[in-house]
Design a protein around this motif. Structure first.
Motif, mmCIF file in Angstrom:
data_model
loop_
_atom_site.group_PDB
_atom_site.id
_atom_site.type_symbol
_atom_site.label_atom_id
_atom_site.label_comp_id
_atom_site.label_asym_id
_atom_site.label_seq_id
_atom_site.Cartn_x
_atom_site.Cartn_y
_atom_site.Cartn_z
ATOM 1 N N ASP A 111 0.837 -1.206 0.000
ATOM 2 C CA ASP A 111 0.000 0.000 0.000
ATOM 3 C C ASP A 111 0.866 1.248 0.000
ATOM 4 O OD1 ASP A 111 -2.106 -1.750 0.160
ATOM 5 O OD2 ASP A 111 -2.322 -1.553 2.347
ATOM 6 N N ASN A 112 1.963 1.187 0.762
ATOM 7 C CA ASN A 112 2.882 2.315 0.854
ATOM 8 C C ASN A 112 3.491 2.653 -0.513
ATOM 9 O OD1 ASN A 112 5.095 3.028 3.669
ATOM 10 N ND2 ASN A 112 4.363 4.354 2.067
ATOM 11 N N GLU B 220 0.889 4.557 -2.647
ATOM 12 C CA GLU B 220 0.716 5.939 -2.190
ATOM 13 C C GLU B 220 1.951 6.777 -2.529
ATOM 14 O OE1 GLU B 220 -0.228 5.871 1.925
ATOM 15 O OE2 GLU B 220 -2.049 4.677 1.650
ATOM 16 N N LYS C 57 2.030 7.642 -6.275
ATOM 17 C CA LYS C 57 1.112 8.731 -6.628
ATOM 18 C C LYS C 57 1.685 10.088 -6.213
ATOM 19 C CE LYS C 57 -3.734 10.145 -6.291
ATOM 20 N NZ LYS C 57 -3.387 11.549 -6.183
#
Length: 513
Positions: A356-357, A360, A363
């Motif tokens: 997930d990191n 993020e 982005k």
């Protein structure tokens, strides 16, 4: 009367001695020329090969251990029809290394064999290798008397002998001596499957040759029983050890390796295929940038920098495990998405949060860099400058745009280190070019997530920080320092050596007495 008889006897003995010595000298002189060898018709091809060889100015007796007695015996056998049509002539190292021939060869050290292969005569002649003592003719077996079907020339070494020693019983993609013993460390950039490839970064990561060069030999160099029976009738090799067999055949009698062993071919027959095949399944109608990003190649004006996952030979399907129907319909493709669970499967609990990191952080970096590029291009419009400096700046901005698009298409999680390096090095080049126009120029902010000191949190550890860590026998409040006090990771950790703790005590002293 007795005196007269003694005188006749002495004369007779003297004449006989003269005849014997004279005959011996004539015979010696005669046998020292190749013309004597051709007296026997079956020797004709051997002499023909000798005349065409690089040793044509060296008489037969200089190399072969045929003295007058042995030659005379051979002549008698030929005359009486008891000769063998398959003569055997040994060439001992002492002949090769004698004065006036190759006595300096051992002193030359390493030399180049062919195709850049490094070779050291001293190692091969003086050391016992794999339990065997080699001779000059173990390798130089095709110099004078050669097999026209396999020889590459009169002075060429038949590399079949090399391959038997270096590859027999070696593992898949391996050589007994290691690849670098002959090839050294590759330094040139090569082209593979349409990509330019620099070995250097992979070697620094400890990637072994066999991880990419998966098939480097054909054949196993076995010794079929039938080969033994071509020379021996009832003897069994089971009665001898491997060392004894090589002592008798190679060291003592100079039998060529390939007379017993089947052939081993060496070459770059097959490269690693897992990455190639699985990538092409998905990206046949798309750009190859995800694959290039993973391999750490394809960026403009920068270094190659392979992903650690690529170095470990993790194929695309190692992470892309979820199949969806959103592939390329015209190519009858399917799409495989990367899955959080794939990280956990290989690395353990908590690595799904790192996944997930990554997303993020990706982005954030792309959004910030997009803004940076727009700002720097706006600055360029009104900054002025000479034609030459503007041309150089335009090229630097073009490179930055190319690398930005490359990183965006290639997906940063495929190779975070390479992606950040590409974007930062491009921005540095733009800054340098703009400064060439205006000394005081300051580029717009390229984004906090892009800075090396922030990459730990931006991409990997923001969601997995432990509340406390053990250091020096104490429990330190890790999460508090990072989240509440906003202390940068580099105060306690190296940003160049992953995982290394390098505490800046001066920074600690700002808060702690």
């Amino acid at each position: 009367m007795a005196i007269l008889q003694n005188k006749k006897a002495l004369i007779t003995i003297g004449v006989l001695l003269v005849l014997v010595i004279g005959g011996g000298l004539i015979l010696t002189n005669r046998t020292h020329h190749a013309s004597f060898c051709t007296s026997c018709h079956y020797m004709e091809p051997y002499v023909r090969h000798w005349k065409a060889s690089g040793h044509a100015d060296v008489e037969c007796y200089k190399c072969h251990d045929y003295g007058v007695g042995r030659l005379t015996l051979s002549a008698i056998k030929y005359a009486t029809g008891t000769f063998s049509p398959r003569p055997k002539a040994n060439v001992h190292d002492e002949s090769c290394l004698s004065s006036g021939c190759h006595e300096v060869r051992l002193l030359q050290g390493k030399t180049e064999f062919r195709k850049g292969i490094v070779f050291d005569h001293a190692v091969h002649l003086e050391k016992v290798l794999r339990g065997e003592k080699l001779r000059c003719t173990s390798c130089h077996n095709q110099i004078v008397q050669y097999d026209e079907e396999i020889s590459q020339g009169h002075m060429a070494v038949n590399d079949k002998a090399c391959f038997v020693c270096h590859f027999k019983d070696a593992g898949q993609g391996e050589a007994i001596t290691g690849c670098d013993a002959c090839h050294g460390m590759p330094k040139d950039t090569v082209e593979h499957a349409g990509f330019k490839f620099d070995h250097g970064p992979y070697l620094k990561l400890g990637v072994e040759c066999k991880q990419c060069h998966t098939m480097i030999v054909k054949g196993d160099g076995a010794v079929p029983e039938a080969k033994c029976y071509s020379c021996h009738v009832e003897r069994s090799r089971a009665d001898y050890t491997r060392e004894q067999l090589h002592q008798i055949h190679v060291t003592t009698n100079g039998i060529d390796c390939f007379k017993c062993h089947t052939d081993i071919e060496h070459g770059n027959f097959e490269m690693v295929s897992a990455l190639e095949i699985t990538c092409e399944n998905c990206h046949i109608r798309q750009h190859n940038r995800p694959k290039q990003m993973y391999m750490g190649i394809g960026g403009k004006d920068t270094l190659d920098m392979p992903s650690a996952m690529f170095a470990a030979q993790v194929s695309c399907t190692g992470c892309h495990t979820h199949t969806t129907p959103q592939g390329e319909p015209l190519a009858h493709q399917e799409k495989k998405e990367a899955q959080r669970v794939s990280c956990v499967t290989c690395h353990g609990k908590g690595y799904d949060l790192m996944f997930d990191n990554w997303l993020e952080g990706t982005k954030a970096v792309l959004d910030e860099y997009d803004k940076y590029l727009k700002s720097v291009k706006a600055d360029f419009v009104g900054i002025g400058g000479s034609q030459g400096s503007r041309s150089a700046t335009r090229e630097a901005i073009g490179t930055a745009e190319y690398n930005f698009e490359f990183v965006k298409d290639g997906h940063i999680p495929h190779n975070i280190r390479y992606a950040l390096y590409l974007l930062n090095s491009s921005a540095d080049r733009v800054q340098s070019a703009m400064t060439g126009i205006k000394d005081a120029y300051q580029s717009p902010d390229r984004g906090a997530s892009l800075k090396p000191e922030n990459s730990c949190m931006a991409f990997c550890h923001a969601k997995t920080l432990p509340e406390f860590v053990s250091y020096g026998g104490k429990q330190l409040p890790h999460l508090m320092h990072v989240k509440d006090l906003e202390q940068n990771c580099r105060i306690c950790h190296s940003i160049t050596v992953h995982g290394k703790t390098e505490i800046d005590k001066a920074a600690c002293g700002a808060c702690h007495e």
